[in-house]
Motif scaffolding. Structure first.
Motif, PDB file in Angstrom:
ATOM      1  N   UNK A   1       0.831  -1.205   0.000  1.00  2.99           N
ATOM      2  CA  UNK A   1       0.000   0.000   0.000  1.00  2.99           C
ATOM      3  C   UNK A   1       0.866   1.257   0.000  1.00  2.99           C
ATOM      4  N   UNK A   2       1.933   1.227   0.802  1.00  2.00           N
ATOM      5  CA  UNK A   2       2.853   2.368   0.855  1.00  2.00           C
ATOM      6  C   UNK A   2       3.517   2.586  -0.505  1.00  2.00           C
ATOM      7  N   UNK A   3       3.863   1.488  -1.152  1.00  2.00           N
ATOM      8  CA  UNK A   3       4.478   1.567  -2.489  1.00  2.00           C
ATOM      9  C   UNK A   3       3.517   2.231  -3.484  1.00  2.00           C
ATOM     10  N   UNK A   4       2.240   1.832  -3.445  1.00  2.00           N
ATOM     11  CA  UNK A   4       1.242   2.410  -4.350  1.00  2.00           C
ATOM     12  C   UNK A   4       1.073   3.899  -4.084  1.00  2.00           C
ATOM     13  N   UNK A   5       0.950   4.258  -2.797  1.00  2.00           N
ATOM     14  CA  UNK A   5       0.733   5.669  -2.443  1.00  2.00           C
ATOM     15  C   UNK A   5       1.938   6.534  -2.802  1.00  2.00           C
ATOM     16  N   UNK A   6       3.141   6.010  -2.567  1.00  2.00           N
ATOM     17  CA  UNK A   6       4.349   6.769  -2.921  1.00  2.00           C
ATOM     18  C   UNK A   6       4.434   6.980  -4.432  1.00  2.00           C
ATOM     19  N   UNK A   7       4.052   5.940  -5.180  1.00  2.00           N
ATOM     20  CA  UNK A   7       4.126   6.046  -6.634  1.00  2.00           C
ATOM     21  C   UNK A   7       3.142   7.085  -7.174  1.00  2.00           C
ATOM     22  N   UNK A   8       1.903   7.060  -6.688  1.00  2.00           N
ATOM     23  CA  UNK A   8       0.909   8.008  -7.208  1.00  2.00           C
ATOM     24  C   UNK A   8       1.212   9.430  -6.734  1.00  2.00           C
ATOM     25  N   UNK A   9       1.798   9.575  -5.549  1.00  2.00           N
ATOM     26  CA  UNK A   9       2.195  10.906  -5.092  1.00  2.00           C
ATOM     27  C   UNK A   9       3.291  11.473  -5.986  1.00  2.00           C
ATOM     28  N   UNK A  10       4.263  10.620  -6.325  1.00  2.00           N
ATOM     29  CA  UNK A  10       5.345  11.053  -7.214  1.00  2.00           C
ATOM     30  C   UNK A  10       4.805  11.450  -8.586  1.00  2.00           C
ATOM     31  N   UNK A  11       3.867  10.645  -9.093  1.00  2.00           N
ATOM     32  CA  UNK A  11       3.244  10.955 -10.387  1.00  2.00           C
ATOM     33  C   UNK A  11       2.463  12.263 -10.301  1.00  2.00           C
ATOM     34  N   UNK A  12       1.781  12.482  -9.177  1.00  2.00           N
ATOM     35  CA  UNK A  12       1.025  13.725  -8.990  1.00  2.00           C
ATOM     36  C   UNK A  12       1.941  14.944  -9.044  1.00  2.00           C
ATOM     37  N   UNK A  13       3.079  14.857  -8.369  1.00  2.00           N
ATOM     38  CA  UNK A  13       4.033  15.980  -8.384  1.00  2.00           C
ATOM     39  C   UNK A  13       4.510  16.281  -9.795  1.00  2.00           C
ATOM     40  N   UNK A  14       4.801  15.211 -10.548  1.00  2.00           N
ATOM     41  CA  UNK A  14       5.309  15.417 -11.913  1.00  2.00           C
ATOM     42  C   UNK A  14       4.268  16.061 -12.826  1.00  2.00           C
ATOM     43  N   UNK A  15       2.984  15.918 -12.457  1.00  2.00           N
ATOM     44  CA  UNK A  15       1.906  16.489 -13.260  1.00  2.00           C
ATOM     45  C   UNK A  15       1.368  17.794 -12.674  1.00  2.00           C
ATOM     46  N   UNK A  16       2.035  18.289 -11.624  1.00  2.00           N
ATOM     47  CA  UNK A  16       1.622  19.561 -11.037  1.00  2.00           C
ATOM     48  C   UNK A  16       0.391  19.461 -10.162  1.00  2.00           C
ATOM     49  N   UNK A  17       0.091  18.266  -9.649  1.00  2.00           N
ATOM     50  CA  UNK A  17      -1.071  18.069  -8.771  1.00  2.00           C
ATOM     51  C   UNK A  17      -0.630  18.025  -7.311  1.00  2.00           C
ATOM     52  N   UNK A  18      -1.578  18.260  -6.415  1.00  2.00           N
ATOM     53  CA  UNK A  18      -1.285  18.206  -4.984  1.00  2.00           C
ATOM     54  C   UNK A  18      -1.157  16.738  -4.563  1.00  2.00           C
ATOM     55  N   UNK A  19       0.032  16.296  -4.117  1.00  2.00           N
ATOM     56  CA  UNK A  19       0.229  14.876  -3.744  1.00  2.00           C
ATOM     57  C   UNK A  19      -0.710  14.420  -2.629  1.00  2.00           C
ATOM     58  N   UNK A  20      -1.012  15.328  -1.676  1.00  2.00           N
ATOM     59  CA  UNK A  20      -1.890  14.952  -0.570  1.00  2.00           C
ATOM     60  C   UNK A  20      -3.307  14.681  -1.050  1.00  2.00           C
ATOM     61  N   UNK A  21      -3.766  15.474  -2.023  1.00  2.00           N
ATOM     62  CA  UNK A  21      -5.104  15.242  -2.577  1.00  2.00           C
ATOM     63  C   UNK A  21      -5.175  13.879  -3.266  1.00  2.00           C
TER      64      UNK A  21
END
Length: 358
Positions: free
Chosen positions: A48-68
């Motif tokens: 689960x941590x791996x999934x969340x870290x991956x989508x947060x990283x992807x969010x940052x690269x796309x200019x999205x709020x990682x917490x959202x």
């Protein structure tokens, strides 16, 4: 491009998202079946941590709020786990706090199997009738549940997770019953003990029972108009009974800690605890020498409790919780060295630590 065109694009994107979610849930269903076949851990927090870290990283690269994005994926992960239907044994009747805990851990799609005694819940997992058991181990006001620890000593099941439930008790009765008319109160001994201040003013007879929710069920079936039970508000709803008083526990900081038991414990998550039971040699300093093996390796001890061995009077087993996973090198070394100071030792399991209350 006008507002109508833009909304049409949103509708098309939403349709694609729903289709993708349907595909994701199909895969989650397959994962659930594989977990069932392989007796995989109750919850893979490292995954689960791996999934969340991956989508947060992807969010940052796309200019999205990682917490959202993390919040959104927490919901997706919860829905995915609901898709994986779990069979869970618990002690008590429908509406018991153990059942409530099982549903919180595994989701509302859980098939929860009630057993009158804790022994039955253990046996259900041992014989393959349930994949997991959820059992209470200690309460913040009344202390440890001795029977659970005794069964853990003899069972081959392992602790795969822990969960904490805020316990809020209600006084529950038949619809016709009034508070003034209550002469007898039934509940589990722990629940009765947690509500002493409230109960002493009622001057009713207190009768211990095997379960909180089971007591509600009993006074309904026997139509006891001068009887009441202490249980959860959820139990009152399930049995269509009346709540006479809410939050009758002595202390609002009333929490029960539960273990999830399975045929194997959980894989390392990076933030784990390990539970151990042991008996030291009957010689001066033996317990000190055992604990010194932990302290010298900076291993934090979160609980140490003694219980009679049941073999000889005044001889004790020690139940220990430490931070870390049994596969961690420092834990392995400490437990291996501790063997020199014990008569016996059994690792009950390693599992992810509960999140701290805020």
């Amino acid at each position: 491009m006008n507002l109508s065109d833009l909304r049409k694009q949103i509708d098309e994107l939403d349709a694609e998202l729903v289709k993708l979610m349907a595909k994701r849930l199909e895969v989650s269903d397959q994962i659930g079946k594989v977990k069932e076949e392989t007796n995989s851990p109750v919850q893979d927090l490292s995954r689960e941590s791996e999934v969340l870290n991956r989508v947060q990283s992807l969010a940052r690269s796309l200019g999205l709020d990682p917490q959202d994005i993390e919040s959104l994926y927490q919901e997706i992960l919860f829905i995915s786990k609901k898709q994986q239907r779990f069979t869970v044994a618990f002690q008590g009747a429908a509406g018991a706090y153990s059942e409530e805990t099982a549903l919180k851990i595994f989701g509302p799609n859980t098939l929860a199997l009630p057993y009158e005694q804790l022994d039955g819940a253990f046996e259900a997992v041992e014989k393959g009738m349930a994949r997991f058991a959820v059992v209470p181990v200690e309460n913040s006001l009344e202390g440890s549940i001795s029977r659970t620890y005794d069964l853990l000593l003899d069972s081959n099941l392992m602790v795969a997770a822990e969960h904490e439930l805020r316990v809020s008790h209600c006084l529950i009765a038949n619809p016709e019953t009034t508070l003034e008319g209550v002469k007898t109160i039934y509940s589990h001994p722990q629940a009765l003990g947690q509500c002493q201040s409230f109960l002493k003013h009622l001057r009713a007879e207190l009768i211990p029972a095997y379960d909180t929710a089971g007591s509600v069920k009993m006074i309904k079936e026997k139509h006891l108009l001068d009887g009441a039970a202490i249980a959860s508000e959820r139990a009152a709803v399930i049995y269509n009974m009346k709540v006479l008083e809410r939050e009758i526990e002595d202390n609002i900081n009333n929490y029960t800690r539960f273990f999830v038991l399975a045929k194997q414990d959980s894989a390392p998550s990076g933030n784990d605890k390990t539970s151990v039971v042991f008996a030291v040699k009957h010689e001066a300093g033996a317990l000190y020498d055992f604990i010194k093996e932990l302290a010298s390796r900076k291993i934090n001890m979160t609980k140490l409790e003694s219980r009679p061995t049941r073999l000889k009077p005044w001889e004790y087993n020690f139940y220990l919780d430490i931070e870390g996973h049994r596969q961690d090198e420092n834990i392995k070394q400490a437990l291996a060295k501790a063997e020199d100071h014990v008569i016996f030792m059994k690792v009950l399991g390693s599992y992810p630590k509960m999140k701290k209350r805020i």
